[in-house]
Design an enzyme around this catalytic site. Structure first.
Site, mmCIF file in Angstrom:
data_model
loop_
_atom_site.group_PDB
_atom_site.id
_atom_site.type_symbol
_atom_site.label_atom_id
_atom_site.label_comp_id
_atom_site.label_asym_id
_atom_site.label_seq_id
_atom_site.Cartn_x
_atom_site.Cartn_y
_atom_site.Cartn_z
ATOM 1 N N ARG A 68 7.376 0.810 -2.897
ATOM 2 C CA ARG A 68 8.139 1.706 -3.588
ATOM 3 C C ARG A 68 8.635 1.231 -4.995
ATOM 4 O O ARG A 68 8.475 1.926 -6.010
ATOM 5 C CB ARG A 68 9.019 2.503 -2.844
ATOM 6 N N GLN A 120 12.324 10.470 -2.224
ATOM 7 C CA GLN A 120 12.639 12.110 -2.643
ATOM 8 C C GLN A 120 11.410 12.317 -3.434
ATOM 9 O O GLN A 120 10.558 13.463 -3.320
ATOM 10 C CB GLN A 120 14.018 12.366 -3.441
ATOM 11 N N GLN A 123 27.644 12.594 -11.375
ATOM 12 C CA GLN A 123 27.767 12.649 -10.050
ATOM 13 C C GLN A 123 27.070 11.429 -8.978
ATOM 14 O O GLN A 123 27.337 11.317 -7.979
ATOM 15 C CB GLN A 123 27.222 13.901 -9.528
ATOM 16 N N GLY A 182 21.512 20.496 -14.246
ATOM 17 C CA GLY A 182 22.630 21.295 -13.575
ATOM 18 C C GLY A 182 22.944 22.361 -14.542
ATOM 19 O O GLY A 182 23.008 23.357 -14.086
ATOM 20 N N SER A 238 0.861 -1.414 0.068
ATOM 21 C CA SER A 238 0.011 -0.028 -0.023
ATOM 22 C C SER A 238 0.964 1.317 0.065
ATOM 23 O O SER A 238 1.790 1.396 0.668
ATOM 24 C CB SER A 238 -0.959 -0.145 1.397
ATOM 25 N N HIS A 248 4.836 5.330 13.252
ATOM 26 C CA HIS A 248 5.367 6.184 12.376
ATOM 27 C C HIS A 248 6.142 7.345 13.277
ATOM 28 O O HIS A 248 6.989 8.139 12.700
ATOM 29 C CB HIS A 248 4.121 7.089 11.754
ATOM 30 N N LYS A 264 18.517 25.821 11.796
ATOM 31 C CA LYS A 264 19.419 24.506 12.221
ATOM 32 C C LYS A 264 19.781 23.916 10.900
ATOM 33 O O LYS A 264 18.900 23.661 9.768
ATOM 34 C CB LYS A 264 17.953 23.701 12.741
ATOM 35 N N ARG A 300 26.257 29.421 6.908
ATOM 36 C CA ARG A 300 25.961 30.738 7.306
ATOM 37 C C ARG A 300 24.481 31.128 7.868
ATOM 38 O O ARG A 300 24.385 31.887 8.429
ATOM 39 C CB ARG A 300 26.098 31.708 5.980
ATOM 40 N N LYS A 301 23.505 30.449 7.304
ATOM 41 C CA LYS A 301 22.023 30.675 7.652
ATOM 42 C C LYS A 301 22.103 30.307 8.933
ATOM 43 O O LYS A 301 22.557 29.306 9.622
ATOM 44 C CB LYS A 301 21.227 29.964 6.859
ATOM 45 N N TYR A 340 -1.426 3.174 13.634
ATOM 46 C CA TYR A 340 -2.720 3.643 13.388
ATOM 47 C C TYR A 340 -3.550 3.094 14.421
ATOM 48 O O TYR A 340 -3.397 2.418 15.577
ATOM 49 C CB TYR A 340 -3.129 3.385 12.090
ATOM 50 N N GLY A 382 -4.188 3.635 1.323
ATOM 51 C CA GLY A 382 -5.086 3.681 2.679
ATOM 52 C C GLY A 382 -6.380 4.329 2.189
ATOM 53 O O GLY A 382 -6.465 5.575 2.039
ATOM 54 N N GLU A 436 1.878 0.235 12.139
ATOM 55 C CA GLU A 436 2.421 1.581 11.925
ATOM 56 C C GLU A 436 1.981 2.471 13.074
ATOM 57 O O GLU A 436 2.067 3.849 12.775
ATOM 58 C CB GLU A 436 2.112 2.057 10.378
ATOM 59 N N ARG A 475 -2.651 -6.312 8.519
ATOM 60 C CA ARG A 475 -1.130 -5.822 8.672
ATOM 61 C C ARG A 475 -1.037 -5.630 10.111
ATOM 62 O O ARG A 475 -1.362 -4.876 10.701
ATOM 63 C CB ARG A 475 -0.981 -4.350 7.778
HETATM 64 P P1 NAP Z 1 22.794 23.123 -1.251
HETATM 65 O O1 NAP Z 1 21.907 22.059 -0.747
HETATM 66 O O2 NAP Z 1 22.203 24.174 -1.934
HETATM 67 O O3 NAP Z 1 23.838 23.335 -0.262
HETATM 68 C C1 NAP Z 1 24.703 24.306 -0.310
HETATM 69 C C2 NAP Z 1 25.492 24.705 1.109
HETATM 70 O O4 NAP Z 1 26.484 25.546 0.779
HETATM 71 C C3 NAP Z 1 24.368 25.421 2.040
HETATM 72 O O5 NAP Z 1 24.430 24.704 3.171
HETATM 73 C C4 NAP Z 1 24.734 26.756 1.744
HETATM 74 O O6 NAP Z 1 24.480 27.295 3.121
HETATM 75 C C5 NAP Z 1 26.269 26.871 1.522
HETATM 76 N N1 NAP Z 1 26.698 28.004 0.720
HETATM 77 C C6 NAP Z 1 26.065 28.275 -0.342
HETATM 78 N N2 NAP Z 1 26.605 29.376 -0.757
HETATM 79 C C7 NAP Z 1 27.717 29.693 -0.280
HETATM 80 C C8 NAP Z 1 28.935 30.463 -0.350
HETATM 81 N N3 NAP Z 1 29.190 31.430 -1.155
HETATM 82 N N4 NAP Z 1 29.798 30.186 0.752
HETATM 83 C C9 NAP Z 1 29.763 29.269 1.756
HETATM 84 N N5 NAP Z 1 28.885 28.425 1.745
HETATM 85 C C10 NAP Z 1 27.900 28.631 1.018
HETATM 86 O O7 NAP Z 1 23.853 22.298 -2.314
HETATM 87 P P2 NAP Z 1 24.506 20.952 -2.198
HETATM 88 O O8 NAP Z 1 24.862 20.450 -0.810
HETATM 89 O O9 NAP Z 1 25.640 21.166 -3.136
HETATM 90 O O10 NAP Z 1 23.792 20.005 -3.165
HETATM 91 C C11 NAP Z 1 23.400 20.141 -4.458
HETATM 92 C C12 NAP Z 1 21.913 19.438 -4.594
HETATM 93 O O11 NAP Z 1 22.087 17.984 -4.372
HETATM 94 C C13 NAP Z 1 20.698 19.849 -3.492
HETATM 95 O O12 NAP Z 1 19.901 20.417 -4.209
HETATM 96 C C14 NAP Z 1 20.632 18.770 -2.788
HETATM 97 O O13 NAP Z 1 19.300 18.513 -2.425
HETATM 98 C C15 NAP Z 1 21.286 17.524 -3.557
HETATM 99 N N6 NAP Z 1 21.341 16.425 -2.879
HETATM 100 C C16 NAP Z 1 20.663 15.575 -2.200
HETATM 101 C C17 NAP Z 1 20.978 14.837 -1.483
HETATM 102 C C18 NAP Z 1 20.112 13.899 -0.893
HETATM 103 O O14 NAP Z 1 20.374 13.014 0.184
HETATM 104 N N7 NAP Z 1 18.477 13.759 -1.175
HETATM 105 C C19 NAP Z 1 22.168 14.415 -1.085
HETATM 106 C C20 NAP Z 1 23.352 15.403 -1.895
HETATM 107 C C21 NAP Z 1 22.882 16.139 -2.689
HETATM 108 P P3 NAP Z 1 24.805 28.815 3.591
HETATM 109 O O15 NAP Z 1 24.261 29.641 2.508
HETATM 110 O O16 NAP Z 1 23.753 29.052 4.660
HETATM 111 O O17 NAP Z 1 25.991 28.935 4.047
HETATM 112 FE FE1 SF4 Z 2 12.163 4.525 -4.547
HETATM 113 FE FE2 SF4 Z 2 13.142 7.068 -4.572
HETATM 114 FE FE3 SF4 Z 2 11.456 6.372 -6.457
HETATM 115 FE FE4 SF4 Z 2 10.436 6.652 -4.109
HETATM 116 S S1 SF4 Z 2 11.250 8.164 -5.206
HETATM 117 S S2 SF4 Z 2 9.942 5.016 -5.305
HETATM 118 S S3 SF4 Z 2 12.142 5.884 -2.799
HETATM 119 S S4 SF4 Z 2 13.435 5.513 -6.227
#
Ligand code: NAP
Ligand code: SF4
Length: 669
Positions: A312, A340, A412, A646, A26, A253, A564, A560-561, A167, A59, A165, A215
């Site tokens: 999935r 995702q 990548q 990109g 489901s 959950h 959290k 920098r932000k 529920y 569900g 889960e 379930r």
């Molecule tokens: P990102 O998510 O945009 O993060 C970039 C980081 O660099 C932020 O923390 C930002 O925070 C910092 N930053 C930006 N400009 C900066 C500057 N001029 N100087 C210093 N810090 C700076 O990009 P990413 O980590 O490169 O990831 C790329 C993409 O891949 C993202 O969209 C991400 O979602 C995806 N990705 C996803 C996963 C996943 O598990 N789903 C894993 C890896 C990558 P501050 O600006 O606050 O400093």
């Molecule tokens: Fe699987 Fe990711 Fe597709 Fe969801 S988005 S079905 S977790 S590959």
């Protein structure tokens, strides 16, 4: 002889014969809530046509108070029956069987009307449920039984009753959510009365022939959950009350243990299904992190379960079973368990889809029709965007050449595959490689494409990806980039990571681990997350708590932000990444200004105060910018050029957007 004889063996559930032992579990897709039931029917029909033995719907609420959110789809009234009939007809026309899941969310229902055994708020909901009185309980039972009766009228082969889960039915079973002192609370016999009564009444409402899946939660993964003895007692009572099969539920959950994320070892919880199987006389279905026919076959061949449920993986590939049966398992698009485009969408109020398969839940709108005119197409860049474009365009009949300066395809994705807990990316790259070959894409790898290389093509697709952003920090020539690190460059014991986005988190994970990834070692993973045994501790959380291994390095993860770090990670997986790094002592700091990288370390300013982080290495993970020099040159030549991935927009780029964009472009070329 098929390599999957157990998986493809037929089975009978009551009076219903299933063509194999694969269940599509489901999933809430959001399709029903669009009101377009042709679209819902097309989604399920595609999976039935792809050979799955039994489908369980998302569900369906038995009444308004039990809906997961206000407006959640259900089968409350006779007027819903005609809509559901569209689904069941299409599935049956395609040789499949389908049961409707009846899901009463109880205190997890995201609305003020929610009801529960006791007025105890869940940690993941702002709403305090109303404790049901005797009449209220009777109404819920009646509504669930009525939904099951309507499901039969709508043509379903039966129902699955969601009892796990955390529920509604699950909430009656354990003391921390059931504080009642009447006949529905107190002793375990009383606490399990509601689920058993629901099964009895549903069976009576549906008649003896229909499939009735219950379930059952085998391990709650919350404090004070069910003990193993209670699970077995309930399973036997559910069987006696008329269930035809038991499906495996893992974790409430609100549990703080990952149960389906990509970092969870494959089939991590099947040992519990195997333990339950000899305790009952009806078939048992196992589930959770099973995503290949090989793993599923191994489970059945070793007698751990009678059937395997995968959810999935049927978003990633509707033809999972047909491909396995035809000896084309390598062509099954793998679910990488990233959440995702599925669960993150669901919880973000968006329609579900799949990172690997953008057609999932878009079957009627995104189609790959044969090309009217076969063209010569060049795709530059063999990352996810380029590979997907090349495959879909070639499958549609175009002559496609894929260029990349690297000697292998994948871009990548190879970096992601090196991160502990992301091993599924290896399979994704292999799948792309297989499909490029099958589609007949010509590869020109190992040298950069030049504008001259591209002159003879009708269409040129630029998918050259990204470059790491230059953050312009004083002394940054001393720093390493994430590309160096994930490719294995030596890194010291104390490290500062600049940038706490997806890549910063990945790099931190990479650096705190040593040796084999725990995702590939169930015993160590279990210790890391504190998964015990419900035989020893009710609920199955280890008495000693999580016992992560010592971190391989001391890591600071910075941004920098002032928010959290990790707040913008995936809705359903961000907490896992944050928790994993917290367990390894990673210091995650926001509100940082970078002053300089020096021989002594990283000089930062926080709250107006200068501070030196005494690190051996600084790693830049500061985001990315488009790499599109070639695009501008080719456009200047007057070619028909498309820029995707990109290279088009680096901000918030991920494989989901890249693959989706590639597929959609290729569907139009
Ligand atoms: P990102 O998510 O945009 O993060 C970039 C980081 O660099 C932020 O923390 C930002 O925070 C910092 N930053 C930006 N400009 C900066 C500057 N001029 N100087 C210093 N810090 C700076 O990009 P990413 O980590 O490169 O990831 C790329 C993409 O891949 C993202 O969209 C991400 O979602 C995806 N990705 C996803 C996963 C996943 O598990 N789903 C894993 C890896 C990558 P501050 O600006 O606050 O400093
Ligand atoms: Fe699987 Fe990711 Fe597709 Fe969801 S988005 S079905 S977790 S590959």
């Amino acid at each position: 002889m098929t390599p999957f004889p157990h998986l493809l063996a037929p089975i009978r559930l009551g009076d219903v014969a299933l063509r194999n032992r694969v269940v599509m579990g489901s999933m809430h897709t959001g399709l029903e809530e669009t009101g377009d039931w042709e679209r819902v029917a097309s989604f399920y029909a595609a999976r039935a046509a792809g050979g799955v033995g039994l489908i369980v719907t998302g569900g369906m609420a038995p009444n308004r108070e039990g809906g997961v959110f206000p407006g959640a789809a259900g089968l409350f009234s006779d007027k819903d029956i005609a809509n559901h009939r569209k689904v069941t007809d299409r599935v049956h026309e395609n040789g499949g069987r389908i049961v409707m899941q009846v899901l009463h969310a109880g205190r997890y229902a995201y609305g003020k009307e929610c009801v529960a055994p006791s007025a105890v708020k869940s940690p993941i909901s702002p709403f305090v449920p109303t404790a049901l009185d005797e009449d209220g309980i009777e109404k819920q039972i009646n509504d669930i039984a009525m939904a099951a009766a309507r499901a039969r009228e709508a043509g379903y082969d039966g129902v699955e009753i969601m009892g796990s889960e955390g529920y509604f039915l699950n909430q009656f079973l354990v003391r921390h959510t059931n504080r009642r002192t009447d006949g529905w609370g107190g002793s375990y016999e009383n606490r399990m009365r509601l689920p058993v009564e629901v099964v009895r009444r549903v069976r009576a409402a549906m008649g003896p022939d229909a499939i009735l899946i219950y379930r059952i939660s085998l391990i709650d993964l919350v404090p004070d959950g069910s003990s193993w003895d209670e699970v077995v007692t309930l399973a036997r009572a559910i069987e006696a009350a008329g269930a035809s099969v038991l499906n495996t539920g893992i974790g409430w959950h609100e549990a703080r243990v990952p149960t389906i994320a990509t970092s969870v070892p494959r089939a991590a919880f099947t040992w519990l299904t195997a333990r339950l199987r000899p305790e009952v006389g009806i078939p048992v279905i196992t589930s959770n992190r099973i995503n290949t026919p090989e793993v599923a076959e191994g489970i059945l061949a070793s007698g751990q379960a009678d059937m395997v449920s995968m959810a999935r993986p049927f978003l990633a590939d509707a033809d999972f079973v047909a491909k396995a049966a035809e000896g084309r398992a390598a062509e099954i698009a793998p679910c990488i368990a990233c959440n995702q485009a599925c669960l993150d969408h669901t919880f973000g109020g968006k329609l579900t889809s799949c990172l690997v398969n953008p057609r999932a839940c878009h079957e009627t709108e995104l189609t790959y029709a044969p090309a009217q005119v076969a063209k010569k197409i060049a795709v530059v860049g063999a990352g996810p965007a380029g590979m997907m474009t090349a495959i879909v365009a070639a499958e549609r009949g175009h002559a496609v050449t894929l260029f990349d300066q690297a000697a292998r395809v994948g871009g990548q994705l190879h970096l992601a595959a090196n991160v502990p807990g992301k091993e599924e990316f290896v399979g994704l790259i292999q799948w792309f490689d297989t499909m490029l070959g099958k589609a007949g894409v010509t590869r020109r790898l190992g040298a950069p494409a030049t504008p001259t290389d591209l002159v003879d093509f009708d269409e040129v697709v630029i998918a050259t990806g990204v470059l790491p952003r230059d953050p312009g920090i004083t002394g940054q020539d001393r720093a390493l980039s994430y590309i160096d690190v994930l490719n294995g460059a030596p890194v010291g014991r104390r490290v500062a990571i600049i940038g706490a986005g997806g890549i910063g988190f990945d790099v931190a994970e990479f650096l705190v681990h040593s040796g084999q990834s725990t995702t590939e070692d169930f015993g160590r993973w279990r210790l890391e997350w504190g998964v015990g045994d419900p035989k020893d501790v009710p609920g199955g959380l280890a008495a000693a708590g999580p016992q992560p291994e010592a971190p391989a390095r001391e890591v600071w993860l910075l941004q920098r932000k002032a928010e959290k770090p990790g707040r913008r990670l995936g809705k359903t997986t961000g907490w896992i990444h944050r928790a994993a790094l917290q367990m390894k002592g990673v210091k995650m700091l926001g509100g940082i200004n970078y002053t300089a990288i020096t021989e002594q370390g990283l000089l930062i300013e926080r709250d107006g105060v200068q501070e030196l982080l005494p690190v051996d290495d600084v790693i830049l993970c500061a985001g990315q910018t488009p790499l599109r020099v070639l695009a501008d040159d080719v456009m200047a030549n007057g070619s028909n050029v498309h820029v995707i991935g990109g290279a088009d927009l680096a901000s918030e780029l991920d494989a989901k957007r890249a693959i989706d964009q590639g597929a959609r472009l290729a569907s139009r070329l």
